[in-house]
Scaffold this motif. Structure first.
Motif, PDB file in Angstrom:
ATOM      1  N   ALA A   1      67.501  14.223  18.857  1.00  0.00           N
ATOM      2  CA  ALA A   1      68.575  13.812  19.750  1.00  0.00           C
ATOM      3  C   ALA A   1      68.516  12.311  19.971  1.00  0.00           C
ATOM      4  O   ALA A   1      67.446  11.724  20.049  1.00  0.00           O
ATOM      5  CB  ALA A   1      68.449  14.551  21.085  1.00  0.00           C
ATOM      6  N   ARG A   2      69.670  11.725  20.062  1.00  0.00           N
ATOM      7  CA  ARG A   2      69.721  10.296  20.288  1.00  0.00           C
ATOM      8  C   ARG A   2      69.220   9.971  21.691  1.00  0.00           C
ATOM      9  O   ARG A   2      69.590  10.621  22.660  1.00  0.00           O
ATOM     10  CB  ARG A   2      71.152   9.772  20.122  1.00  0.00           C
ATOM     11  CG  ARG A   2      71.617   9.715  18.682  1.00  0.00           C
ATOM     12  CD  ARG A   2      72.992   9.091  18.597  1.00  0.00           C
ATOM     13  NE  ARG A   2      73.373   8.822  17.221  1.00  0.00           N
ATOM     14  CZ  ARG A   2      74.506   8.205  16.875  1.00  0.00           C
ATOM     15  NH1 ARG A   2      75.339   7.806  17.800  1.00  0.00           N
ATOM     16  NH2 ARG A   2      74.785   8.002  15.612  1.00  0.00           N
ATOM     17  N   LYS A   3      68.413   8.954  21.769  1.00  0.00           N
ATOM     18  CA  LYS A   3      67.897   8.520  23.062  1.00  0.00           C
ATOM     19  C   LYS A   3      69.017   7.834  23.822  1.00  0.00           C
ATOM     20  O   LYS A   3      69.767   7.040  23.275  1.00  0.00           O
ATOM     21  CB  LYS A   3      66.717   7.563  22.849  1.00  0.00           C
ATOM     22  CG  LYS A   3      66.000   7.166  24.123  1.00  0.00           C
ATOM     23  CD  LYS A   3      64.814   6.268  23.791  1.00  0.00           C
ATOM     24  CE  LYS A   3      64.099   5.814  25.051  1.00  0.00           C
ATOM     25  NZ  LYS A   3      62.961   4.902  24.721  1.00  0.00           N
ATOM     26  N   ARG A   4      69.122   8.165  25.105  1.00  0.00           N
ATOM     27  CA  ARG A   4      70.189   7.615  25.925  1.00  0.00           C
ATOM     28  C   ARG A   4      69.624   6.675  26.981  1.00  0.00           C
ATOM     29  O   ARG A   4      68.545   6.893  27.519  1.00  0.00           O
ATOM     30  CB  ARG A   4      70.967   8.743  26.616  1.00  0.00           C
ATOM     31  CG  ARG A   4      71.697   9.673  25.660  1.00  0.00           C
ATOM     32  CD  ARG A   4      72.934   9.029  25.100  1.00  0.00           C
ATOM     33  NE  ARG A   4      73.561   9.849  24.057  1.00  0.00           N
ATOM     34  CZ  ARG A   4      74.678   9.497  23.423  1.00  0.00           C
ATOM     35  NH1 ARG A   4      75.270   8.352  23.716  1.00  0.00           N
ATOM     36  NH2 ARG A   4      75.180  10.268  22.487  1.00  0.00           N
ATOM     37  N   SER A   5      70.389   5.639  27.287  1.00  0.00           N
ATOM     38  CA  SER A   5      69.999   4.742  28.361  1.00  0.00           C
ATOM     39  C   SER A   5      70.418   5.349  29.690  1.00  0.00           C
ATOM     40  O   SER A   5      71.095   6.382  29.732  1.00  0.00           O
ATOM     41  CB  SER A   5      70.669   3.371  28.171  1.00  0.00           C
ATOM     42  OG  SER A   5      72.064   3.476  28.407  1.00  0.00           O
TER      43      SER A   5
ATOM     44  N   HIS B   1      70.370  -2.045  30.243  1.00  0.00           N
ATOM     45  CA  HIS B   1      70.262  -2.009  28.778  1.00  0.00           C
ATOM     46  C   HIS B   1      71.560  -2.468  28.132  1.00  0.00           C
ATOM     47  O   HIS B   1      71.557  -3.287  27.201  1.00  0.00           O
ATOM     48  CB  HIS B   1      69.898  -0.600  28.324  1.00  0.00           C
ATOM     49  CG  HIS B   1      69.794  -0.456  26.835  1.00  0.00           C
ATOM     50  ND1 HIS B   1      68.754  -0.982  26.103  1.00  0.00           N
ATOM     51  CD2 HIS B   1      70.630   0.145  25.939  1.00  0.00           C
ATOM     52  CE1 HIS B   1      68.933  -0.714  24.826  1.00  0.00           C
ATOM     53  NE2 HIS B   1      70.061  -0.037  24.696  1.00  0.00           N
ATOM     54  N   ASP B   2      72.673  -1.948  28.621  1.00  0.00           N
ATOM     55  CA  ASP B   2      73.977  -2.308  28.082  1.00  0.00           C
ATOM     56  C   ASP B   2      74.240  -3.804  28.260  1.00  0.00           C
ATOM     57  O   ASP B   2      74.757  -4.466  27.357  1.00  0.00           O
ATOM     58  CB  ASP B   2      75.082  -1.524  28.786  1.00  0.00           C
ATOM     59  CG  ASP B   2      74.933  -0.027  28.657  1.00  0.00           C
ATOM     60  OD1 ASP B   2      73.794   0.455  28.693  1.00  0.00           O
ATOM     61  OD2 ASP B   2      75.948   0.671  28.542  1.00  0.00           O
TER      62      ASP B   2
ATOM     63  N   ALA C   1      73.373  -5.911  42.822  1.00  0.00           N
ATOM     64  CA  ALA C   1      72.848  -6.402  41.550  1.00  0.00           C
ATOM     65  C   ALA C   1      71.697  -5.536  41.050  1.00  0.00           C
ATOM     66  O   ALA C   1      71.607  -5.220  39.856  1.00  0.00           O
ATOM     67  CB  ALA C   1      72.388  -7.853  41.710  1.00  0.00           C
ATOM     68  N   GLU C   2      70.818  -5.113  41.957  1.00  0.00           N
ATOM     69  CA  GLU C   2      69.674  -4.297  41.550  1.00  0.00           C
ATOM     70  C   GLU C   2      70.110  -2.926  41.051  1.00  0.00           C
ATOM     71  O   GLU C   2      69.547  -2.402  40.071  1.00  0.00           O
ATOM     72  CB  GLU C   2      68.697  -4.162  42.719  1.00  0.00           C
ATOM     73  CG  GLU C   2      67.966  -5.460  43.033  1.00  0.00           C
ATOM     74  CD  GLU C   2      67.045  -5.347  44.235  1.00  0.00           C
ATOM     75  OE1 GLU C   2      66.209  -6.252  44.408  1.00  0.00           O
ATOM     76  OE2 GLU C   2      67.155  -4.366  45.007  1.00  0.00           O
ATOM     77  N   LEU C   3      71.108  -2.351  41.705  1.00  0.00           N
ATOM     78  CA  LEU C   3      71.598  -1.043  41.265  1.00  0.00           C
ATOM     79  C   LEU C   3      72.269  -1.158  39.895  1.00  0.00           C
ATOM     80  O   LEU C   3      72.024  -0.334  38.999  1.00  0.00           O
ATOM     81  CB  LEU C   3      72.590  -0.481  42.287  1.00  0.00           C
ATOM     82  CG  LEU C   3      73.193   0.893  41.957  1.00  0.00           C
ATOM     83  CD1 LEU C   3      72.102   1.941  41.818  1.00  0.00           C
ATOM     84  CD2 LEU C   3      74.211   1.308  43.019  1.00  0.00           C
ATOM     85  N   VAL C   4      73.077  -2.191  39.707  1.00  0.00           N
ATOM     86  CA  VAL C   4      73.746  -2.386  38.416  1.00  0.00           C
ATOM     87  C   VAL C   4      72.717  -2.606  37.310  1.00  0.00           C
ATOM     88  O   VAL C   4      72.818  -2.025  36.219  1.00  0.00           O
ATOM     89  CB  VAL C   4      74.727  -3.567  38.499  1.00  0.00           C
ATOM     90  CG1 VAL C   4      75.236  -3.938  37.108  1.00  0.00           C
ATOM     91  CG2 VAL C   4      75.899  -3.217  39.406  1.00  0.00           C
ATOM     92  N   GLN C   5      71.707  -3.411  37.581  1.00  0.00           N
ATOM     93  CA  GLN C   5      70.685  -3.678  36.568  1.00  0.00           C
ATOM     94  C   GLN C   5      69.887  -2.426  36.229  1.00  0.00           C
ATOM     95  O   GLN C   5      69.527  -2.200  35.065  1.00  0.00           O
ATOM     96  CB  GLN C   5      69.743  -4.786  37.044  1.00  0.00           C
ATOM     97  CG  GLN C   5      70.355  -6.179  37.041  1.00  0.00           C
ATOM     98  CD  GLN C   5      70.588  -6.719  35.640  1.00  0.00           C
ATOM     99  OE1 GLN C   5      70.172  -6.144  34.648  1.00  0.00           O
ATOM    100  NE2 GLN C   5      71.264  -7.864  35.560  1.00  0.00           N
TER     101      GLN C   5
ATOM    102  N   GLY D   1      73.990   6.219  30.031  1.00  0.00           N
ATOM    103  CA  GLY D   1      74.536   7.241  29.150  1.00  0.00           C
ATOM    104  C   GLY D   1      74.858   6.734  27.767  1.00  0.00           C
ATOM    105  O   GLY D   1      75.222   7.512  26.887  1.00  0.00           O
ATOM    106  N   SER D   2      74.723   5.434  27.529  1.00  0.00           N
ATOM    107  CA  SER D   2      74.985   4.879  26.202  1.00  0.00           C
ATOM    108  C   SER D   2      73.798   5.146  25.287  1.00  0.00           C
ATOM    109  O   SER D   2      72.707   5.484  25.750  1.00  0.00           O
ATOM    110  CB  SER D   2      75.244   3.372  26.295  1.00  0.00           C
ATOM    111  OG  SER D   2      74.085   2.694  26.761  1.00  0.00           O
ATOM    112  N   VAL D   3      74.015   4.998  23.976  1.00  0.00           N
ATOM    113  CA  VAL D   3      72.928   5.173  23.018  1.00  0.00           C
ATOM    114  C   VAL D   3      71.915   4.051  23.202  1.00  0.00           C
ATOM    115  O   VAL D   3      72.266   2.871  23.194  1.00  0.00           O
ATOM    116  CB  VAL D   3      73.464   5.183  21.568  1.00  0.00           C
ATOM    117  CG1 VAL D   3      72.307   5.254  20.578  1.00  0.00           C
ATOM    118  CG2 VAL D   3      74.418   6.351  21.361  1.00  0.00           C
TER     119      VAL D   3
END
Length: 295
Positions: A103-107, A144-145, A135-139, A110-112
């Motif tokens: 299975a592809r690992k997801r970030s 990864h994205d 900012a901390e929640l978004v990071q 939810g992205s690959v």
């Protein structure tokens, strides 16, 4: 008696005791082995029951196969010989699970997930959020994205001076701004600020202001993550962070308590699934906005 001549052929044929089988004798067909895959249609030879394989399981130490006919009737038979497919005998065997592709690992978003990739050189475009907690929640969820796309997230420390900050930034093609604002609901202060920003020269097509309906980003974390059915209503005049911590029964006396309380909330967030769609959807839109049409 003399041997039969060519003129008078032997109408009884060859001696049945001689070597080689008679012409009328046929060998019994050999049953082939077939894996009892789900959906395979077979006939149980002794009963004539025909149905599709629904499962194979072990009952009382014996492997059995369950068949379901066209009327939904299910019957169980021993796994092995005694079955027919298209009139030919088969031996049903247990299907061996084949190794599938990993299975592809997801970030967390939810992205690959891309292993070993270096962060892209930062673009000129930016995403702005109101405060440290945003900012901390978004990071944590989209970090990864953002690294892959080369997008820097900066905090504003409030939206009151947003129009001035946008003028200083100088948005233009290839230099876009995606701005996330708390409590962006019609008629609010934030709503009026967003309208002012979008009326600035160069904003159209190069700036987007999105928001969520929450007074504070804390409420964008799903309440179940911290043991609540819903975030409490905090009366006007009470700091929403202090009120939220008090409702949780956590320390809330000073800034240190508030900082520790947020860290505790943030630690419960594992992925975008722990964030309300009214926030996660906006973040995805902002990332898309600042990453399109770049060389």
């Amino acid at each position: 008696m003399s041997a039969p001549s060519a003129r008078f052929p032997d109408r009884y044929g060859r001696d049945v005791l001689s070597s080689g089988p008679p012409a009328h004798h046929r060998r019994r067909p050999v049953a082939r082995e077939v894996a009892a895959q789900k959906g395979l249609v077979v006939e149980e030879a002794s009963t004539g029951f025909t149905g599709a394989v629904t499962r194979v399981e072990k009952i009382a130490g014996e492997l059995v196969v369950e068949l379901e006919d066209g009327r939904g009737v299910r019957r169980t038979f021993p796994l092995g010989p005694g079955y027919m497919i298209d009139g030919k005998p088969v031996v049903l065997s247990r299907a061996v699970a084949t190794s599938s592709a990993p299975a592809r690992k997801r970030s967390a978003s939810g992205s690959v997930y891309v292993d070993g990739v270096k962060a892209r050189t930062a673009r000129a475009s930016r995403i702005w959020v109101e405060g440290t907690h945003d900012a901390e929640l978004v990071q944590k969820v989209w970090g990864h994205d953002l690294r892959i796309e080369g997008i820097v997230v900066e905090q504003l420390e409030g939206a009151d001076n947003l129009a001035e900050r946008v003028r200083e930034f100088g948005p233009a093609p290839g230099r876009r701004l995606g701005i996330l604002v708390d409590h962006l609901v019609k008629g609010s202060k934030e709503w009026r600020i967003a309208a002012e920003v979008m009326a600035l020269p160069g904003a159209r097509g190069n700036v987007t202001v999105l928001g969520h309906p929450y007074v504070d980003v804390w409420q964008a974390v799903k309440p179940a993550r911290v043991g609540l059915t819903r975030w409490p209503h905090i009366p006007k005049g009470t700091d929403i962070k202090v009120g939220s911590l008090a409702a949780l029964g956590w320390p809330h006396e000073d800034k240190a308590d508030i900082g520790l309380g947020w860290k505790r909330i943030l630690s419960t967030v594992r992925s975008y699934a722990d964030v309300e769609p009214t926030l996660s959807g906006r973040i995805e839109e902002l990332i898309d906005f600042v990453t399109v049409d770049h060389s």
